[in-house]
Every structure is written in C-alpha cells, then in structure tokens.
Design a protein around this motif. Structure first.
Motif, PDB file in Angstrom:
ATOM      1  N   GLY A  28       8.100 -29.200  -7.409  1.00 35.71           N
ATOM      2  CA  GLY A  28       7.038 -29.831  -7.066  1.00 35.71           C
ATOM      3  C   GLY A  28       6.691 -30.399  -5.831  1.00 35.71           C
ATOM      4  O   GLY A  28       5.270 -30.398  -6.340  1.00 35.71           O
ATOM      5  N   GLY A  29       6.998 -30.293  -4.980  1.00 29.77           N
ATOM      6  CA  GLY A  29       7.178 -30.583  -3.732  1.00 29.77           C
ATOM      7  C   GLY A  29       6.038 -29.016  -3.296  1.00 29.77           C
ATOM      8  O   GLY A  29       5.410 -28.532  -3.403  1.00 29.77           O
ATOM      9  N   GLU A  30       5.475 -29.274  -1.930  1.00 33.84           N
ATOM     10  CA  GLU A  30       4.491 -28.608  -0.894  1.00 33.84           C
ATOM     11  C   GLU A  30       5.344 -27.516  -1.071  1.00 33.84           C
ATOM     12  O   GLU A  30       6.551 -27.107  -1.138  1.00 33.84           O
ATOM     13  N   THR A  31       4.049 -26.109  -1.071  1.00 32.40           N
ATOM     14  CA  THR A  31       4.756 -24.591  -0.917  1.00 32.40           C
ATOM     15  C   THR A  31       3.855 -23.886   0.235  1.00 32.40           C
ATOM     16  O   THR A  31       3.126 -24.643   0.701  1.00 32.40           O
ATOM     17  N   ILE A  32       4.870 -23.062   0.293  1.00 37.65           N
ATOM     18  CA  ILE A  32       4.232 -22.498   1.288  1.00 37.65           C
ATOM     19  C   ILE A  32       3.472 -20.872   0.886  1.00 37.65           C
ATOM     20  O   ILE A  32       4.453 -20.790  -0.157  1.00 37.65           O
ATOM     21  N   GLN A  33       3.425 -20.124   1.635  1.00 41.38           N
ATOM     22  CA  GLN A  33       3.149 -18.300   1.187  1.00 41.38           C
ATOM     23  C   GLN A  33       3.909 -17.606   2.259  1.00 41.38           C
ATOM     24  O   GLN A  33       4.703 -17.556   2.379  1.00 41.38           O
ATOM     25  N   LEU A  34       4.436 -16.574   0.602  1.00 39.91           N
ATOM     26  CA  LEU A  34       5.090 -15.414   0.379  1.00 39.91           C
ATOM     27  C   LEU A  34       4.381 -14.795   0.742  1.00 39.91           C
ATOM     28  O   LEU A  34       3.583 -13.918  -0.091  1.00 39.91           O
ATOM     29  N   PHE A  35       4.512 -13.866   1.901  1.00 36.72           N
ATOM     30  CA  PHE A  35       3.778 -12.361   1.710  1.00 36.72           C
ATOM     31  C   PHE A  35       4.844 -10.664   1.232  1.00 36.72           C
ATOM     32  O   PHE A  35       5.555 -11.214   2.148  1.00 36.72           O
ATOM     33  N   ALA A  36       4.476 -10.065   1.151  1.00 36.89           N
ATOM     34  CA  ALA A  36       5.359  -9.015   0.980  1.00 36.89           C
ATOM     35  C   ALA A  36       4.008  -6.879   0.974  1.00 36.89           C
ATOM     36  O   ALA A  36       3.816  -7.816  -0.245  1.00 36.89           O
ATOM     37  N   ARG A  37       4.876  -6.988   1.949  1.00 28.76           N
ATOM     38  CA  ARG A  37       3.951  -5.276   1.388  1.00 28.76           C
ATOM     39  C   ARG A  37       4.185  -4.401   0.441  1.00 28.76           C
ATOM     40  O   ARG A  37       5.687  -3.598   1.426  1.00 28.76           O
ATOM     41  N   GLU A  38       3.675  -3.938  -0.232  1.00 30.06           N
ATOM     42  CA  GLU A  38       4.630  -2.709  -1.508  1.00 30.06           C
ATOM     43  C   GLU A  38       4.209  -1.384  -1.102  1.00 30.06           C
ATOM     44  O   GLU A  38       2.567  -1.025  -1.283  1.00 30.06           O
ATOM     45  N   ILE A  39       5.173   0.088  -1.055  1.00 29.06           N
ATOM     46  CA  ILE A  39       4.104   0.631  -0.716  1.00 29.06           C
ATOM     47  C   ILE A  39       4.935   1.461  -1.765  1.00 29.06           C
ATOM     48  O   ILE A  39       6.539   1.488  -2.407  1.00 29.06           O
ATOM     49  N   VAL A  40       4.169   2.730  -2.517  1.00 36.83           N
ATOM     50  CA  VAL A  40       4.787   4.004  -3.574  1.00 36.83           C
ATOM     51  C   VAL A  40       4.053   4.598  -3.293  1.00 36.83           C
ATOM     52  O   VAL A  40       2.996   5.327  -3.071  1.00 36.83           O
ATOM     53  N   ARG A  41       4.981   5.859  -3.325  1.00 38.98           N
ATOM     54  CA  ARG A  41       5.039   6.896  -2.968  1.00 38.98           C
ATOM     55  C   ARG A  41       3.921   7.633  -4.668  1.00 38.98           C
ATOM     56  O   ARG A  41       4.864   7.373  -5.722  1.00 38.98           O
ATOM     57  N   ASP A  42       3.279   8.195  -3.936  1.00 41.39           N
ATOM     58  CA  ASP A  42       2.151   8.213  -5.408  1.00 41.39           C
ATOM     59  C   ASP A  42       3.496  10.244  -6.298  1.00 41.39           C
ATOM     60  O   ASP A  42       4.252  10.687  -6.270  1.00 41.39           O
ATOM     61  N   GLY A  43       3.413   9.324  -7.293  1.00 42.42           N
ATOM     62  CA  GLY A  43       4.264  10.028  -8.662  1.00 42.42           C
ATOM     63  C   GLY A  43       5.517   8.798  -8.772  1.00 42.42           C
ATOM     64  O   GLY A  43       6.092   9.519 -10.128  1.00 42.42           O
ATOM     65  N   ASN A  44       6.450   8.434  -8.061  1.00 44.36           N
ATOM     66  CA  ASN A  44       6.610   7.272  -8.172  1.00 44.36           C
ATOM     67  C   ASN A  44       7.088   5.888  -8.646  1.00 44.36           C
ATOM     68  O   ASN A  44       7.562   4.671  -8.557  1.00 44.36           O
ATOM     69  N   ALA A  45       5.360   5.561  -9.413  1.00 40.44           N
ATOM     70  CA  ALA A  45       5.115   4.639  -9.984  1.00 40.44           C
ATOM     71  C   ALA A  45       6.217   3.857 -10.932  1.00 40.44           C
ATOM     72  O   ALA A  45       6.701   2.626 -10.854  1.00 40.44           O
ATOM     73  N   GLY A  46       6.743   4.839 -11.136  1.00 36.73           N
ATOM     74  CA  GLY A  46       8.329   3.978 -11.989  1.00 36.73           C
ATOM     75  C   GLY A  46       9.255   3.688 -11.739  1.00 36.73           C
ATOM     76  O   GLY A  46      10.962   3.066 -12.202  1.00 36.73           O
ATOM     77  N   LYS A  47       9.213   4.262 -10.707  1.00 35.63           N
ATOM     78  CA  LYS A  47      10.481   3.685  -9.633  1.00 35.63           C
ATOM     79  C   LYS A  47      11.254   2.805  -9.511  1.00 35.63           C
ATOM     80  O   LYS A  47      10.239   1.556  -9.689  1.00 35.63           O
ATOM     81  N   PRO A  48      12.653   2.187  -9.422  1.00 32.93           N
ATOM     82  CA  PRO A  48      12.636   0.839  -9.305  1.00 32.93           C
ATOM     83  C   PRO A  48      12.679   0.615  -8.093  1.00 32.93           C
ATOM     84  O   PRO A  48      12.126   1.279  -6.992  1.00 32.93           O
ATOM     85  N   TYR A  49      12.899  -0.610  -7.614  1.00 37.12           N
ATOM     86  CA  TYR A  49      12.339  -1.733  -5.695  1.00 37.12           C
ATOM     87  C   TYR A  49      13.585  -1.481  -5.156  1.00 37.12           C
ATOM     88  O   TYR A  49      14.634  -2.005  -5.910  1.00 37.12           O
ATOM     89  N   LEU A  50      12.601  -1.485  -3.812  1.00 38.69           N
ATOM     90  CA  LEU A  50      13.995  -1.772  -3.086  1.00 38.69           C
ATOM     91  C   LEU A  50      13.553  -2.740  -2.862  1.00 38.69           C
ATOM     92  O   LEU A  50      12.139  -3.097  -1.813  1.00 38.69           O
ATOM     93  N   VAL A  51      14.046  -3.505  -1.436  1.00 42.51           N
ATOM     94  CA  VAL A  51      13.516  -5.121  -0.894  1.00 42.51           C
ATOM     95  C   VAL A  51      13.816  -5.028  -0.007  1.00 42.51           C
ATOM     96  O   VAL A  51      15.413  -4.676   0.691  1.00 42.51           O
ATOM     97  N   TRP A  52      13.542  -4.630   1.342  1.00 44.47           N
ATOM     98  CA  TRP A  52      13.577  -4.678   2.821  1.00 44.47           C
ATOM     99  C   TRP A  52      13.784  -5.998   3.719  1.00 44.47           C
ATOM    100  O   TRP A  52      12.932  -6.785   3.593  1.00 44.47           O
ATOM    101  N   PHE A  53      14.958  -6.522   3.908  1.00 41.48           N
ATOM    102  CA  PHE A  53      15.140  -7.403   4.641  1.00 41.48           C
ATOM    103  C   PHE A  53      15.554  -7.758   6.100  1.00 41.48           C
ATOM    104  O   PHE A  53      16.622  -6.645   6.606  1.00 41.48           O
ATOM    105  N   GLN A  54      14.819  -8.074   6.854  1.00 37.21           N
ATOM    106  CA  GLN A  54      14.312  -7.359   8.484  1.00 37.21           C
ATOM    107  C   GLN A  54      15.552  -8.208   9.358  1.00 37.21           C
ATOM    108  O   GLN A  54      15.942  -9.138   8.606  1.00 37.21           O
ATOM    109  N   GLY A  55      16.024  -7.841  10.588  1.00 34.15           N
ATOM    110  CA  GLY A  55      16.763  -8.198  11.499  1.00 34.15           C
ATOM    111  C   GLY A  55      15.925 -10.022  11.443  1.00 34.15           C
ATOM    112  O   GLY A  55      15.518  -9.891  11.488  1.00 34.15           O
TER     113      GLY A  55
END
Length: 430
Positions: A28-55
């Motif tokens: 319930g305290g201070e919040t910050i913004q989280l940003f993520a860019r999702e890329i979906v190839r045409d025809g793959n809307a039903g595919k599962p998600y993969l999240v990338w963790f950068q170095g």
C-alpha cells in the motif's frame, strides 16, 4: 494496466505500463512504473508467453529494430515480453538525476536497496497476472537475467512453465570475495590469450599507461583518463568479438602534434564509449549487491584485486618482468568518483557496500525440489559468471539440463542467439 500498440513487420507490438509497489513488503506504499514491450507474430495470438530478463544489473530490455537472432526464434513458439527491469528503460529509471532527488546518501541507498532480483521477480509476477490471467509463462534470462530466473525458481516457481538460462547460473551462497577470486583468475587467463594473439598490444598498452601517468588526457565525458581507468577497457575481453575490438582500439593510439605526443581523439572517444557509465549508472552502483546475501560486500572486488600481481592496481607498466593486464567486470569505489556520471551516487554506493542485511536471494531447498523444466547454457571460458559456480548450481537445481560448451563467450546470445535458444528449447522439452 495501460496498454498501447503499433505494428512492426507482421507483428503486433503492445506496450504495457503497470504500477507496482516500490517495496513489495508494503503493497500500500509508494509505487513505481513497470514497463514491458510485448511482441506477437501474426497468427500467434494464442501462443504462450515468454518473458526476457536482460543482463545487468541495470540493463533495460532489448529494443529490437529488426526481429532477428533469439527474438526471431522465440516468436515461433511464444508471445515475447521484453521487460524493462525496475529502474531501467521506461520502468521508473533510477539514475543520477532521479536517485539524488530522493535526498541524502542514506535516502538514496534505502531507495536503491529495493532494486535487486527479489523485487524484479515480484514485479514479474504482478505483470504475469495481468497478461496471462494467472497462467504460467516461460522465462529466458541472459547473465544477470539468469540470476533473476534462479531467484524466480526459488520464490515463485508456480509462475514458470519452463526456464531457459544463458551464461547466468549464480553461486547460491558464494560470498562476493570468492566470486571475484574466480573472475580475476579467468580475467588473467583471457588477458594471456589476448596478448598471445596480439603480442604488440602489450607494448602499446604499456605505452599508453605510461603516457597517461604524466600527461592529462580527457575523455569526451570530461573526466581525466587515468592509467587505472584505462585498464577497465578489459571488460571487452569477456565478449565473443572482444579481442578484435581491443586490438583495433590499441592499434594506433598516438598522434604527434607540434612535436608533442598525444592520444588521438578517436582513441579517447572509443575508450570513453567503453568506460563511461552515463546512462548505465544502476549497473555500477548495484553490481556488487547482486552477491550480497545477509552480509556486506565491503567493495570485495577492490579488496581481492591485490591477490593477483598481473592485475594489481599499483602494477607498474614500465616494469617488464610482470605482465600488465586489463581488468574485467569489476567495479571499484574510486571509479564512482572518477566517472562524472557516477560521482553523484558514490556515497550511496558506499552505504550499499556496507549494508549487512540484504536478504537471501535463493532458496536451496526449493531448488532441490524444483519441478519446472530448466535448461541452461554454461560456457566453460565465461569471464563474468564462473564455470565452477554455474556447475555447482546446475547440480543443485532438480531436473536442470545443462548444455556445457566452450564455443561462446559471455555474450553468446548476442552473436548466435537463434541457435542457442533453439537448442535450449529442445533441451528443456526433451
């Protein structure tokens, strides 16, 4: 969660912004913004998600101009989520401007203490709930991103359907001093290999270092290039193409102007691009904290360095009996005061280095009972993440399938990402 979208070469790109707690122990305290860019190839809307963790730490998510390499391979099987880890990119960036606005060094350090792997995992879990409706997703992590995934497997394995790691299996309880003893040894070995390939570069490096000891040369950032700062270009040694990059840097460093020998503007610009942490402040400030678990690091890289004669800070470039070597992925307290981009955060970094109560990041018991399919590429000659520690952790994670190779340096995912990811996917699903 707020979402906007656009199109890119046959793909939908969705940009997500989500408010998350600064301190997940105080939702319930201070919040910050989280940003993520999702890329979906045409025809793959039903595919599962993969999240990338950068170095990193402190590296923002990829900004691909072309969907090639590992991203291209991933889009065959997944909707890809490129996460800006907290404090990076568009996720409430933590830099010299924003962090110093928090107040004095103690306030800055208290703020930055919330930017470690455990908080990144908690952020990811909130984002996953929004995107997948609670379904688990796959995770891919490079280097520090693999550290984050190991913390994820420890704290929230129910959020993962499979985990893929490249060059990023950490020691589960290894003190920072031991990590640096291993990385210094590997850095010395890479130096020996580099100078064996380019023997004249040892002479050129010594000449530049001796010149800098008596002549003021300024980097484009405005800081004086000292001999000890020069040696930090050795971080390039850990990259697949790093030997060649360093050779081209050193091949013609001098020019004579009115009878005076000076470093060329091109050399200073190229060296400055490697050395300056402008825009990457979080990496330098948090680097040693990734090894802190219930004990302070007390600038371990600085303390351990003296154990290696060829890398010692006081090594004399004019003394031919001892090789004069470059350092690697090591951050030093004096560096934060020499680099103008880091100087405003130097006192806060000192406080983080002295912090005794950072919580543990990994749960050995949870990892020993792991049920998530895990595949990890472990590079024998990795200069940044020691092979010995990676192998020990690989044996500690139940069901982990390692791919052990010396075909790549630390950044293999950048140079051959499509092949590496394809092999990891097949290994995890075998």
């Amino acid at each position: 969660m707020d979402t906007s979208r656009y199109r890119l070469d046959g793909h939908d790109v969705l940009e997500h912004r989500l408010a998350v707690p600064l301190d997940h122990a105080d939702p319930g305290g201070e919040t910050i913004q989280l940003f993520a860019r999702e890329i979906v190839r045409d025809g793959n809307a039903g595919k599962p998600y993969l999240v990338w963790f950068q170095g990193g730490p402190g590296g923002r998510g990829d900004r691909p101009a072309q969907l090639t390499g590992w991203v291209h391979r991933a889009l065959r099987d997944y909707r890809v989520v490129l996460l800006d880890q907290r404090g990076t990119g568009n996720s409430s960036p933590a830099d010299a401007l924003t962090v110093t606005a928090r107040g004095d060094a103690a306030a800055q350090a208290a703020y930055l203490a919330h930017f470690r792997a455990n908080a990144i995992v908690a952020d990811a879990e909130l984002l996953r709930a929004e995107l997948t409706g609670g379904e688990p997703w796959a995770a891919l992590g490079q280097s520090y991103g693999g550290f984050v995934i190991t913390a994820y497997l420890s704290a929230a394995p129910q959020g993962l359907r499979e985990a893929l790691i490249t060059a990023g299996l950490p020691g589960l309880s290894t003190p920072a001093e031991q990590v640096y003893r291993l990385t210094y040894a590997k850095t010395a070995r890479r130096n020996a290999q580099y100078f064996a390939r380019y023997p004249d570069d040892q002479r050129r490096l010594r000449e530049v270092a001796q010149h800098l000891a008596g002549t003021e040369e300024l980097l484009p950032s405005g800081e004086r290039l000292s001999p000890r700062r020069l040696r930090q270009v050795g971080i390039q040694l850990g990259a697949d193409r790093g030997f060649d990059a360093l050779h081209y840097l050193l091949e013609e460093p001098f020019v004579t102007v009115n009878g005076t020998r000076r470093l060329t503007r091109a050399f200073l610009a190229d060296a400055g691009a490697i050395l300056s942490y402008a825009g990457r402040e979080l990496y330098a400030v948090l680097h040693e904290t990734i090894y802190a678990q219930r004990q302070a690091t007390h600038w371990a890289a600085q303390r351990v360095r003296s154990e290696f004669a060829t890398l010692a800070e006081d090594a004399d470039p004019a003394w031919p009996a001892t090789p004069y070597y470059l350092t690697g992925e090591h951050i030093y307290p004096w560096q934060l005061r020499e680099d103008p981009a880091l100087a405003p955060l130097a006192d806060a970094a000192d406080l983080l280095a002295a912090k005794e109560d950072f919580p543990a990041l990994y749960d050995a018991r949870a990892l020993a009972h792991n049920e998530v399919p895990v595949a990890a590429a472990i590079y024998v000659d990795d200069m940044f993440v020691p092979f010995e520690l990676s192998m020990e952790t690989a044996r500690s994670i139940r069901g982990l399938r390692p791919w052990i190779t010396n075909d790549y340096q630390h950044d293999g995912i950048r140079t051959d990402g499509e092949h590496i990811l394809d092999r990891l996917i097949a290994l995890a699903r075998r």
